[in-house]
Design an enzyme around this catalytic site. Structure first.
Site, PDB file in Angstrom:
ATOM      1  N   SER A 214      35.409  37.398  33.263  1.00  0.00           N
ATOM      2  CA  SER A 214      34.010  36.983  33.240  1.00  0.00           C
ATOM      3  C   SER A 214      33.797  35.515  32.841  1.00  0.00           C
ATOM      4  O   SER A 214      34.257  34.612  33.497  1.00  0.00           O
ATOM      5  CB  SER A 214      33.246  37.925  32.311  1.00  0.00           C
ATOM      6  OG  SER A 214      31.864  37.736  32.425  1.00  0.00           O
ATOM      7  N   ASP A 265      30.339  47.194  39.176  1.00  0.00           N
ATOM      8  CA  ASP A 265      29.932  45.815  38.956  1.00  0.00           C
ATOM      9  C   ASP A 265      29.508  45.211  40.289  1.00  0.00           C
ATOM     10  O   ASP A 265      30.336  44.728  41.060  1.00  0.00           O
ATOM     11  CB  ASP A 265      31.078  45.013  38.343  1.00  0.00           C
ATOM     12  CG  ASP A 265      30.684  43.580  38.009  1.00  0.00           C
ATOM     13  OD1 ASP A 265      29.524  43.212  38.276  1.00  0.00           O
ATOM     14  OD2 ASP A 265      31.531  42.850  37.481  1.00  0.00           O
ATOM     15  N   HIS A 292      31.318  46.217  34.460  1.00  0.00           N
ATOM     16  CA  HIS A 292      31.691  44.796  34.472  1.00  0.00           C
ATOM     17  C   HIS A 292      32.993  44.532  33.712  1.00  0.00           C
ATOM     18  O   HIS A 292      33.916  43.942  34.276  1.00  0.00           O
ATOM     19  CB  HIS A 292      30.534  43.965  33.929  1.00  0.00           C
ATOM     20  CG  HIS A 292      30.828  42.507  33.863  1.00  0.00           C
ATOM     21  ND1 HIS A 292      31.193  41.758  34.972  1.00  0.00           N
ATOM     22  CD2 HIS A 292      30.833  41.641  32.809  1.00  0.00           C
ATOM     23  CE1 HIS A 292      31.391  40.503  34.608  1.00  0.00           C
ATOM     24  NE2 HIS A 292      31.186  40.409  33.308  1.00  0.00           N
TER      25      HIS A 292
END
Length: 320
Positions: A214, A265, A292
């Site tokens: 991320s 996600d 996610h």
């Protein structure tokens, strides 16, 4: 708890905070009704939006302006870090082998140490682990970054550090600037661009495998695109800011890349997948039912993917 009660508690909290600050702000103490609370919240939001608009030109530029100026003579290394053909990395089954029992048995024997190092004038905290006694070293270094809601301790709690060290690898899990136990506030785009390479150089690490979930993409992607010789392999997990790297940068890379995302996600998972698949030596693997932070929802599959990927990176590593 009823909605009315929650509103009353919120009003009370704002009232206490507001009235405590009132003397220093030379403001009268006013009762905080729901209407005033809402007005205060909207006012703060408006100020934030105005500030954001004033400090951001064009798109967000999370990675800095370097990728808009590709004609400048920035040092780039597009020679591959692998002896395997791109088709190998596209088609290899990274779930083909299960993690051996001797690895899981050796994981509790791994000793994880805590250290700090000065990077760009600020102390950076990191956790480090070597293969335990009786486990041969692979010679591979694995650097674990983290997302905005996490820190290096996440990899400790998930047993990732211990398992990877028990596989024979040298493991570094770092707290990025402004996170966890590292000092200094979060860095801006221009400093992010060189921070990770500065860390690798200061640690005197050879080309390594970087695992980047991320938010940490704002640190790892400049390294991937501009200094690919620092990487043996790259594992982006729904990584941020891939849309800021020109396609021609990605198409010239030969860094083995395992793109991981969770099935649920639909945001960064899809964006990063679509962008990074422009790397010829890349493959995307989706973790079923995962959100996610996909590694949290199925750590067994995640660790299996890392096990197979790093083994193949090592087996096909290009000699510098």
């Amino acid at each position: 708890m009823s909605v009315d009660l929650r509103i009353e508690e919120t009003c009370l909290a704002f009232s206490v905070c507001f009235n405590e600050m009132a003397p220093s702000l030379m403001l009268p103490k006013l009762p905080m009704t729901p209407f005033r609370v809402m007005a205060l919240v909207l006012g703060v939001a408006a100020v934030c939006l105005i500030f954001s608009a004033l400090t951001t030109s064009g798109r967000e530029q999370k990675l800095g302006k370097v990728f808009d100026q590709i004609s400048k003579p920035y040092k780039r290394d597009t020679s591959g870090r692998t002896m395997a053909e791109p088709s190998f990395w596209r088609n290899f089954d990274f779930t083909s082998e299960k993690i051996p029992s001797q690895v899981t048995n050796a994981a509790p024997l791994v000793k994880v140490t805590n250290n700090t190092i000065n990077i760009m004038g600020s102390n950076t905290f990191y956790r480090e682990a070597q293969p335990p006694e009786g486990v041969a070293s692979s010679g591979e270094v694995v650097v674990l970054l983290h997302g905005a809601a996490f820190q290096s301790k996440t990899w400790l709690d998930l047993n990732t550090i211990n398992l990877l060290a028990a596989m024979g690898h040298h493991i570094i899990a770092v707290d990025l600037p402004g996170f966890g136990l590292s000092g200094r506030h979060e860095l801006g785009p221009e400093l992010r661009r060189t921070w990770l390479q500065s860390f690798l150089i200061a640690m005197d690490l050879p080309p390594c495998v970087v695992v980047s979930p991320s938010f940490s993409g704002v640190y790892s992607l400049p390294l991937l695109a501009l200094q690919s010789h620092e990487l043996d392999g790259f594992v982006p997990i729904a990584v941020d800011a891939t849309d800021e790297i020109p396609v021609q940068f990605l198409q010239n890379l030969m860094v083995p890349t395992l793109i991981i995302s969770g099935e649920k996600d639909q945001g960064l998972g899809h964006t990063s997948r679509d962008d990074l698949l422009n790397i010829p030596s890349s493959q995307h693997v989706e973790i079923p039912g995962a959100k996610h932070p996909a590694y949290l929802d199925d750590p067994i599959l995640f660790h299996t993917l890392l096990y197979n990927f790093i083994n193949q990176v090592h087996a096909h590593r290009a000699i510098a």
